[in-house]
Design an enzyme around this catalytic site. Structure first.
Site, PDB file in Angstrom:
ATOM      1  N   ASP A 183      30.759  48.362  49.896  1.00  0.00           N
ATOM      2  CA  ASP A 183      29.871  49.444  50.317  1.00  0.00           C
ATOM      3  C   ASP A 183      28.709  48.788  51.064  1.00  0.00           C
ATOM      4  O   ASP A 183      28.738  47.581  51.355  1.00  0.00           O
ATOM      5  CB  ASP A 183      29.439  50.308  49.126  1.00  0.00           C
ATOM      6  CG  ASP A 183      28.550  49.559  48.139  1.00  0.00           C
ATOM      7  OD1 ASP A 183      28.328  48.345  48.341  1.00  0.00           O
ATOM      8  OD2 ASP A 183      28.070  50.180  47.171  1.00  0.00           O
TER       9      ASP A 183
ATOM     10  N   CYS B  35      30.325  45.387  45.754  1.00  0.00           N
ATOM     11  CA  CYS B  35      29.298  46.435  45.823  1.00  0.00           C
ATOM     12  C   CYS B  35      28.027  45.830  45.227  1.00  0.00           C
ATOM     13  O   CYS B  35      27.951  44.607  45.082  1.00  0.00           O
ATOM     14  CB  CYS B  35      29.742  47.728  45.135  1.00  0.00           C
ATOM     15  SG  CYS B  35      30.016  47.627  43.379  1.00  0.00           S
TER      16      CYS B  35
ATOM     17  N   THR C 246      26.483  45.955  42.125  1.00  0.00           N
ATOM     18  CA  THR C 246      26.702  45.279  40.843  1.00  0.00           C
ATOM     19  C   THR C 246      28.132  44.803  40.668  1.00  0.00           C
ATOM     20  O   THR C 246      28.411  44.001  39.770  1.00  0.00           O
ATOM     21  CB  THR C 246      26.441  46.276  39.692  1.00  0.00           C
ATOM     22  OG1 THR C 246      27.315  47.399  39.889  1.00  0.00           O
ATOM     23  CG2 THR C 246      24.994  46.735  39.660  1.00  0.00           C
TER      24      THR C 246
ATOM     25  N   HIS D 206      44.886  34.094  32.878  1.00  0.00           N
ATOM     26  CA  HIS D 206      45.373  34.939  31.776  1.00  0.00           C
ATOM     27  C   HIS D 206      45.686  36.372  32.187  1.00  0.00           C
ATOM     28  O   HIS D 206      46.487  37.032  31.539  1.00  0.00           O
ATOM     29  CB  HIS D 206      44.330  34.983  30.645  1.00  0.00           C
ATOM     30  CG  HIS D 206      44.310  33.734  29.835  1.00  0.00           C
ATOM     31  ND1 HIS D 206      43.599  33.607  28.658  1.00  0.00           N
ATOM     32  CD2 HIS D 206      44.918  32.539  30.030  1.00  0.00           C
ATOM     33  CE1 HIS D 206      43.769  32.389  28.167  1.00  0.00           C
ATOM     34  NE2 HIS D 206      44.555  31.715  28.989  1.00  0.00           N
TER      35      HIS D 206
ATOM     36  N   HIS E  87      50.917  35.664  28.273  1.00  0.00           N
ATOM     37  CA  HIS E  87      50.033  36.543  29.062  1.00  0.00           C
ATOM     38  C   HIS E  87      50.845  37.557  29.869  1.00  0.00           C
ATOM     39  O   HIS E  87      50.380  38.654  30.134  1.00  0.00           O
ATOM     40  CB  HIS E  87      49.139  35.701  29.979  1.00  0.00           C
ATOM     41  CG  HIS E  87      48.340  34.714  29.206  1.00  0.00           C
ATOM     42  ND1 HIS E  87      47.369  35.096  28.304  1.00  0.00           N
ATOM     43  CD2 HIS E  87      48.406  33.359  29.138  1.00  0.00           C
ATOM     44  CE1 HIS E  87      46.856  34.021  27.735  1.00  0.00           C
ATOM     45  NE2 HIS E  87      47.468  32.953  28.221  1.00  0.00           N
TER      46      HIS E  87
HETATM   47  C1  RB5 Z   1      24.713  51.267  45.513  1.00  0.00           C
HETATM   48  O1  RB5 Z   1      23.353  51.441  45.448  1.00  0.00           O
HETATM   49  C2  RB5 Z   1      25.264  50.755  44.172  1.00  0.00           C
HETATM   50  O2  RB5 Z   1      25.190  51.796  43.243  1.00  0.00           O
HETATM   51  C3  RB5 Z   1      26.672  50.262  44.325  1.00  0.00           C
HETATM   52  O3  RB5 Z   1      26.700  49.282  45.269  1.00  0.00           O
HETATM   53  C4  RB5 Z   1      27.290  49.646  43.090  1.00  0.00           C
HETATM   54  O4  RB5 Z   1      26.433  48.754  42.471  1.00  0.00           O
HETATM   55  C5  RB5 Z   1      27.896  50.593  42.150  1.00  0.00           C
HETATM   56  O5  RB5 Z   1      28.413  50.263  41.100  1.00  0.00           O
END
Ligand code: RB5
Length: 366
Positions: free
Chosen positions: A8, A66, A68, A99, A134
């Site tokens: 994203d 993304c 996080t 694994h 596994h």
């Molecule tokens: C975008 O602000 C953020 O929410 C997205 O990149 C991600 O971290 C979602 O899990």
């Protein structure tokens, strides 16, 4: 190795760094976007594309980024056959291969610096799956997936019916149901509701980014990536929906299909059918305001299919449960979009409570 990538806006920059790293190491990259860190986008839209590419073996592995990493991993793990591992360090990256035979690596751009991310990517690509015990564990996950998806497929064997119940649609539909509404107002409302429905239906049309000059600066903007659409009204009431849809997608081509019931065989026969020459390449909206018995809509789809139409959706204002069942029985692969599903059909085949005969009300013929 062929590697699918996606991010994203939050992951864009790190994804570009990783693409450079991959290219430098001789990998082939299939990038599914997004193409900018400036425009806020929804991670599932991009994550699913790359995950689908891995699941369908267009790519051997995938790397998603993304902010996080959490959203992308949740999304990717919904795709059958995907084992996406969100890794913040070298150890988990290695173990996710050894694994878990992870086929997608997910990174959090707001968690990792580019150097740590590069180390994770290298380690993850190099590590083989250990197999043995596994494999049995992974097989259990796949077996569960097969079991549940076949249950879902069975449940969906009647196809997908999407009710577009936006407040504006519901309000306008209420006006249309009222028998006091004039033909002129009825016509306008049909166009408006058809447009609002298609606005919702087209929310996943693919976009591409192009560079333009504003009066002030150079910037990149999104543009529809050339998906070809066609609208095919079922004569005559379907005609009432066309203009409203064309207002939103003016480049769509319009076909027409008219059917009558053969008095001897009782089968619907098309007395008129003119479709765009490249109908097989287009996403087709078959439009018919009333899905009552489902007979004519189902026959229209069959005739369009015989003439090369492949990807179709049916867009109706109102449907009766009987019509939905029959249509899905004949065309389990065609989605139905409606503004409302009413209670039943009466003895004359009218939808109850319905809105009467849409054709007569559109054209003032009664
Ligand atoms: C975008 O602000 C953020 O929410 C997205 O990149 C991600 O971290 C979602 O899990």
């Amino acid at each position: 190795m062929k590697i699918a990538t996606a991010s994203d806006h939050a992951g864009y920059r790190l994804k570009e760094d990783i693409k450079r790293l991959l290219a430098g190491e001789g990998h082939e990259i299939l990038d599914y976007g997004t193409a900018s860190g400036e425009v806020s986008v929804d991670y599932p839209d991009w994550g699913f594309r790359a995950a689908d590419a891995v699941a369908s073996h267009k790519a051997e592995r995938g790397i998603l980024v993304c902010g996080t990493g959490i959203g992308m991993s949740i999304a990717a793990n919904k795709v059958r056959g995907i084992r996406a591992a969100l890794c913040h360090d070298h150890f988990t990256a290695v173990m996710s291969r050894r694994h878990n035979d992870a086929n997608i690596l997910v990174l959090g751009a707001r968690v990792l610096g580019s150097d740590v991310a590069s180390d994770i990517v290298r380690a993850w690509l190099a590590e083989p799956f250990e197999g043995g015990r596994h494999s049995f564990r992974i097989d259990k996950i796949s077996a569960y997936e097969d079991e549940t998806s076949s249950t879902h497929e069975a449940a969906a064997a009647g196809g997908r019916t999407v009710v577009i119940d936006h407040p504006l649609v519901r309000h306008k539909l209420g006006l249309m149901r009222n028998k006091e509404t004039s033909s002129k107002d009825f016509r306008d409302l049909v166009q408006e509701v058809a447009g609002l429905m298609v606005y919702e239906i087209t929310r996943h049309l693919p976009l591409e980014e192009v560079e333009i000059e504003t009066p002030v600066a150079t910037t990149s903007v999104f543009t529809l990536s050339g998906k070809k659409l066609a609208i095919v009204p079922v004569l005559r009431a379907g005609l009432g929906m066309v203009e409203g849809i064309l207002k939103l997608v003016p480049n769509a081509k319009v076909g027409h299909i008219g059917l009558y019931r053969d008095p001897k065989t009782l089968k619907p026969v098309d007395y008129y059918c003119k479709l765009p020459a490249d109908i097989s390449e287009r996403d087709i909206f078959v439009v018919d305001p009333m899905l009552a018995t489902g007979g004519s809509a189902a026959a229209a789809v069959s005739h369009i299919r015989e003439r090369g139409g492949k990807r179709m959706s049916l867009v109706s204002l109102l449907a009766a449960p009987e019509g939905i069942a029959r249509f899905h029985q004949e065309h389990p692969d065609v989605d139905i979009y409606v503004a409302a599903v009413d209670s039943n059909l009466d003895d004359h085949g009218y939808i109850v409570p319905g809105l009467g005969d849409a054709g007569d009300r559109l054209f003032g013929t009664k």
